[in-house]
Design a protein around this motif. Structure first.
Motif: not given
Length: 336
Positions: A156, A191-192
């Motif tokens: 993260d 995140r992602n």
């Protein structure tokens, strides 16, 4: 035609199945990885090979990082490891921290290398009166403790804490320092490639409120002095920070710090030039001795005591020097 080939192959296997079985077992023994890891003496890496800087300056000796050889165990390696007193074998769960996966550990070590490289350039610039500007600060989660009460995950990127922008690790430390255990705080992270919110309840660590994570900070340094650091994909960790800083400083200022000797060192570096302890000191000392190094710079404290005791036990012909700060190392080498 196909039938003939099939029949010949079948007959060959029937006639030679014992030999083929032995070959298969040998291949499996050599290639199959077992849940054990081996640590062994490594070698030296000349830091000039890692530092790309525009200069014709050359050293008479060399500045080197020491490394540990770490491999996952196979049957032949484990057998040899049991017989070799200089090799240590650990179970997979002993190598990782808590429930951390090997993949998470590898990510953390790659990020630590990136952070160490940025800090090495920063400290060398600060000691060389080089003008620069820091850009693109980012803070990542690289470890989550099993006791942490948080939605944060490894990888993260933290961008806010309680609606305040985060660009440095210190921003998070400041947000938590006046909190108490069981207080709640909120993070906004990437995140992602998506922004999401993560809730956290602070835990009690020795009477202090903590999130229960390890953070790694990266940034880019803009300057007229071009310094680039080159590492292989397989290389990771922060223990080369001190020696990278010394090397960058040496080339920026065209000062030979080696005195014509083979200088080896290990230790992390922070933005204030403090040298931190590392793991695997005995393997690094063994590697330095094997390569006939003259001097080994070691973080002051536990690392130095372990290296000194091993030198005395083995009667190694090498000078071991305790280092607490970059300035300590610089003063010692300038006096060679």
């Amino acid at each position: 035609m196909i039938n003939k080939v099939y029949e010949k192959t079948k007959d060959y296997i029937k006639e030679n199945y014992k030999g083929l079985l032995i070959i298969l077992i040998i291949i499996l023994c050599i290639t199959v990885k077992l849940p054990y890891y081996i640590s062994a003496p490594g070698g030296l890496i000349n830091t000039k090979e890692k530092v790309d800087i525009e200069t014709n300056f050359k050293m008479k000796g060399s500045l080197n990082m020491a490394y540990v050889t770490e491999v996952q165990g196979t049957i032949p390696l484990l057998i040899y490891g049991f017989l070799n007193p200089n090799w240590d074998i650990e179970k997979e769960e002993e190598v990782t921290v808590g429930s951390e996966s090997i993949e998470d550990e590898m990510y953390r070590n790659k990020m630590l290398l990136e952070e160490a490289n940025d800090l090495a350039i920063l400290v060398a610039y600060n000691h060389s009166d080089v003008k620069y500007k820091i850009e693109n600060n980012k803070v990542y989660v690289t470890y989550v403790d099993d006791l942490a009460k948080t939605d944060l995950k490894v990888q993260d990127q933290i961008i806010e804490v309680d609606n305040k922008k985060v660009t440095k690790k210190q921003d998070l430390y400041d947000a938590v320092k006046n909190k108490k255990p069981n207080d709640k705080i909120n993070f906004k992270v990437i995140r992602n490639k998506k922004e999401i919110n993560c809730n956290t309840t602070l835990i009690d660590v020795n009477g202090e409120a903590k999130v229960g994570v390890i953070l790694t900070e990266t940034f880019k340094i803009k300057s007229d002095e071009h310094v680039d650091l080159k590492f292989k994909e397989s290389e990771s960790g922060s223990s080369g920070g001190l020696m990278l800083t010394l090397t960058i400083y040496s080339y920026l200022n065209k000062i030979d710090l080696t005195g014509g000797k083979t200088i080896v060192g290990t230790g992390t570096i922070d933005e204030n030039g403090n040298v931190g302890e590392i793991s695997g000191i005995k393997y690094k000392l063994m590697g330095a001795v094997k390569e006939k190094a003259d001097i080994f710079l070691v973080p002051q404290g536990k690392n130095y005591r372990e290296a000194r005791d091993l030198k005395n036990e083995k009667d190694y012909d090498i000078d071991i020097v305790p280092i607490e700060t970059f300035d300590d190392a610089l003063k010692y080498l300038e006096n060679l």
